[in-house]
Design an enzyme around this catalytic site. Structure first.
Site, mmCIF file in Angstrom:
data_model
loop_
_atom_site.group_PDB
_atom_site.id
_atom_site.type_symbol
_atom_site.label_atom_id
_atom_site.label_comp_id
_atom_site.label_asym_id
_atom_site.label_seq_id
_atom_site.Cartn_x
_atom_site.Cartn_y
_atom_site.Cartn_z
ATOM 1 N N CYS A 116 0.889 -1.159 0.000
ATOM 2 C CA CYS A 116 0.000 0.000 0.000
ATOM 3 C C CYS A 116 0.926 1.206 0.000
ATOM 4 C CB CYS A 116 -0.902 0.021 1.232
ATOM 5 S SG CYS A 116 -1.865 1.544 1.334
ATOM 6 N N CYS A 119 -0.426 4.307 2.541
ATOM 7 C CA CYS A 119 -0.383 4.178 4.003
ATOM 8 C C CYS A 119 -0.110 2.735 4.364
ATOM 9 C CB CYS A 119 -1.655 4.696 4.654
ATOM 10 S SG CYS A 119 -3.185 4.045 3.956
ATOM 11 N N SER A 120 -1.125 2.012 4.818
ATOM 12 C CA SER A 120 -0.880 0.621 5.190
ATOM 13 C C SER A 120 -2.156 -0.198 5.025
ATOM 14 C CB SER A 120 -0.381 0.534 6.624
ATOM 15 O OG SER A 120 -1.354 1.094 7.488
ATOM 16 N N CYS A 121 -2.888 0.042 3.953
ATOM 17 C CA CYS A 121 -4.092 -0.743 3.698
ATOM 18 C C CYS A 121 -3.706 -2.215 3.628
ATOM 19 C CB CYS A 121 -4.749 -0.323 2.391
ATOM 20 S SG CYS A 121 -5.365 1.360 2.445
#
Lengths: 211, 95
Positions: A116, A119-121
């Site tokens: 991602c 961000c940090s999906c």
């Protein structure tokens, strides 16, 4: 308590915080918790229960069960590739942030890996919480530009004729990689297969090894 | 929603949760406050105080802020940004 071990060195670990930072953050979060408890917006019991669910029950083993089923059941695999959200729901997994799942199958010719970049999906309901390296800028930026080098850092070397596909997750779409079933595991049961499928292989940075 | 969650943990237990988890796992939270900040956010979204995507937008911009001009050396860690986002969103929602 915070020690962890890996089979191979992982270059994307975050550095440890110093004590002062931790103390300040602890106080800050405690203050927020106290305010929310006072307002009746959260309960101690509810917080503990959620933490437990995310740490223990929604961990990578849910994803491992999905992959193991796909390995032993060709029809399920087809459904998984066609509509991963529905196929995963068949096994009882779903929920927050996991609504739009897409499965990508690794083959002898194609290697899929997930990132991602914003961000940090991450597909929490099937893989639990994202590892810290997944959230690092180093991984997020480099995997897109130099996927082979990054994969090599995870101990995954691919020959030149294998095509690498990098999938960028978003708020709408979460990817799950279906790793290749290792040779010599054809006689294992679905449950035994699930045990050898590790989280990193479902992000696509490693392969599954036969036990 | 809550009942759905309970059903999931039952599924996990049914298959012997002690046997499978953490095979590839590292400790997911490095410090206790990270765990608390994480669960407060999830808990509040489940209560309907905000939609998850609202929190996520805050988080994306907080991470971007922290990375600034030198993304390899962000001014704060991921969960620090997480907490900042939650504080900022709560400020908007509770006032």
């Amino acid at each position: 308590m915070t020690t962890h071990s890996h089979d191979h060195p992982n270059p994307y670990h975050e550095s440890e915080r110093d004590e002062a930072t931790n103390k300040a953050m602890t106080e800050r979060v405690d203050k927020m918790e106290a305010l929310l408890l006072e307002k009746g917006l959260v309960s101690k019991e509810g917080i503990e229960k959620l933490a437990d669910i995310y740490e223990n029950d929604l961990g990578p083993m849910n994803g491992a069960k999905v992959v193991a089923r796909a390995w032993v059941d060709a029809d399920f695999k087809q459904r998984l590739l066609a509509d991963a959200t529905a196929a995963i729901a068949e096994l009882g997994f779903g929920g927050l942030q996991g609504e739009h799942m897409v499965a990508k199958e690794n083959t002898a010719d194609i290697h899929n890996v997930v990132v991602c970049t914003l961000c940090s999906c991450y597909p929490w309901p099937v893989l639990g919480l994202p590892p810290s390296w997944y959230k690092s800028f180093a991984y997020r930026s480099k995997i897109v530009i130099e996927p082979r080098e990054v994969l090599a850092e995870f101990g995954t070397t691919l020959s030149d004729d294998v095509e690498v596909r990098v999938w960028d997750s978003s708020a709408e779409i979460r990817y799950l990689v279906i790793p290749e079933q290792p040779e010599g595991t054809e006689n294992l049961s679905e449950g035994e297969l699930a045990e050898i499928i590790e989280r990193d292989s479902m992000i696509g940075v490693t392969k599954v090894n036969a036990p | 929603m809550k009942e759905e969650r309970i059903a999931k943990s039952e599924i996990a237990e049914m298959n012997g949760s002690a046997a499978l988890p953490r095979k590839s796992g590292e400790m997911v939270f490095h410090d206790a406050w990270e765990r608390k900040s994480f669960t407060l956010a999830v808990s509040l979204s489940e209560q309907g105080l905000f939609e998850w995507h609202e929190f996520q937008s805050e988080l994306i911009s907080a991470i971007k802020d922290a990375e600034g001009e030198d993304p390899d050396h962000p001014s704060r860690g991921y969960f620090e940004s997480w907490q900042v986002s939650l504080e900022s969103l709560l400020e908007k929602k509770l006032d």
